[in-house]
Design a protein around this motif. Structure first.
Motif, PDB file in Angstrom:
ATOM      1  N   SER A 129       0.827  -1.209   0.000  1.00  0.00           N
ATOM      2  CA  SER A 129       0.000   0.000   0.000  1.00  0.00           C
ATOM      3  C   SER A 129       0.857   1.253   0.000  1.00  0.00           C
ATOM      4  CB  SER A 129      -0.950   0.016   1.203  1.00  0.00           C
ATOM      5  OG  SER A 129      -0.237   0.279   2.387  1.00  0.00           O
ATOM      6  N   ILE A 130       0.336   2.284  -0.589  1.00  0.00           N
ATOM      7  CA  ILE A 130       1.037   3.557  -0.727  1.00  0.00           C
ATOM      8  C   ILE A 130       1.408   4.146   0.627  1.00  0.00           C
ATOM      9  CG2 ILE A 130      -1.018   5.014  -0.823  1.00  0.00           C
ATOM     10  CD1 ILE A 130       2.052   5.427  -3.045  1.00  0.00           C
ATOM     11  N   THR A 131       0.693   3.789   1.662  1.00  0.00           N
ATOM     12  CA  THR A 131       0.996   4.334   2.986  1.00  0.00           C
ATOM     13  C   THR A 131       2.051   3.520   3.731  1.00  0.00           C
ATOM     14  OG1 THR A 131      -0.844   3.079   3.931  1.00  0.00           O
ATOM     15  CG2 THR A 131      -1.302   5.350   3.232  1.00  0.00           C
ATOM     16  N   HIS A 132       2.484   2.414   3.137  1.00  0.00           N
ATOM     17  CA  HIS A 132       3.451   1.554   3.828  1.00  0.00           C
ATOM     18  C   HIS A 132       4.691   1.284   2.974  1.00  0.00           C
ATOM     19  CE1 HIS A 132       4.560  -1.081   7.085  1.00  0.00           C
ATOM     20  NE2 HIS A 132       4.614  -2.138   6.311  1.00  0.00           N
ATOM     21  N   LEU A 133       4.497   0.715   1.794  1.00  0.00           N
ATOM     22  CA  LEU A 133       5.584   0.434   0.844  1.00  0.00           C
ATOM     23  C   LEU A 133       6.805  -0.211   1.490  1.00  0.00           C
ATOM     24  CD1 LEU A 133       5.426   3.667  -1.340  1.00  0.00           C
ATOM     25  CD2 LEU A 133       4.509   1.402  -1.880  1.00  0.00           C
ATOM     26  N   TYR A 134       6.620  -1.401   2.013  1.00  0.00           N
ATOM     27  CA  TYR A 134       7.688  -2.118   2.698  1.00  0.00           C
ATOM     28  C   TYR A 134       8.127  -3.299   1.839  1.00  0.00           C
ATOM     29  CZ  TYR A 134      10.206  -4.563   6.403  1.00  0.00           C
ATOM     30  OH  TYR A 134      11.164  -5.200   7.145  1.00  0.00           O
ATOM     31  N   GLU A 135       9.182  -3.094   1.053  1.00  0.00           N
ATOM     32  CA  GLU A 135       9.615  -4.091   0.079  1.00  0.00           C
ATOM     33  C   GLU A 135      10.048  -5.409   0.715  1.00  0.00           C
ATOM     34  OE1 GLU A 135      12.940  -4.852  -3.387  1.00  0.00           O
ATOM     35  OE2 GLU A 135      12.564  -2.787  -2.740  1.00  0.00           O
TER      36      GLU A 135
END
Length: 138
Positions: free
Chosen positions: A69-75
């Motif tokens: 999600s755009i609010t997290h972006l945890y690769e």
């Protein structure tokens, strides 16, 4: 960085690994800096894995949605949960559908921002019909 952990911290690490099915080096710092908070997080985060009706595959798909999600972006988490989802039988099509659903979050930037931009432009003397084509005005 090689950090020394106490016996209690080692127990918490082992418990996390057993109950969540993985360990990431990310957790080392939190475990060492605030053992009590880490333990509270461990108890909270394992609830869905201890009870509930969702299949593990669905839980992993939800984790994928969160990490993408755009609010997290945890690769790192995204890679990990995709691997887990595959282990639980997810298909690439299911994961793509999660991406497609999650990508809708980003459109809210435009849904909220564009009307404000148009309003502010009009307040500064620029009329919407001066910046929008005839087709866009319909």
């Amino acid at each position: 960085m090689n950090l020394q952990i106490s016996e209690r911290q080692m127990e918490l690490k082992e418990q996390f690994t057993e109950e969540r099915g993985y360990w990431s080096k990310f957790w080392d710092g939190l475990l060492i800096l605030d053992e009590e908070f880490f333990e509270a997080y461990l108890k909270f985060s394992t609830v869905p894995w201890k009870k509930g009706i969702l299949d593990p595959k669905i839980k992993e798909l939800i984790y994928i949605a969160i990490d993408a999600s755009i609010t997290h972006l945890y690769e790192h988490g995204l890679r990990f949960h995709i691997q887990n989802a595959f282990k639980y039988g997810a298909t690439k099509e299911e994961i793509m559908e999660v991406y497609e659903l999650t990508s809708a979050l980003g459109i809210h930037t435009c849904m909220v921002g564009v009307p404000i931009l148009l309003d502010e432009l009009e307040k500064s003397g620029v009329k919407a019909d001066q910046i929008l084509s005839e087709k866009q005005m319909k």
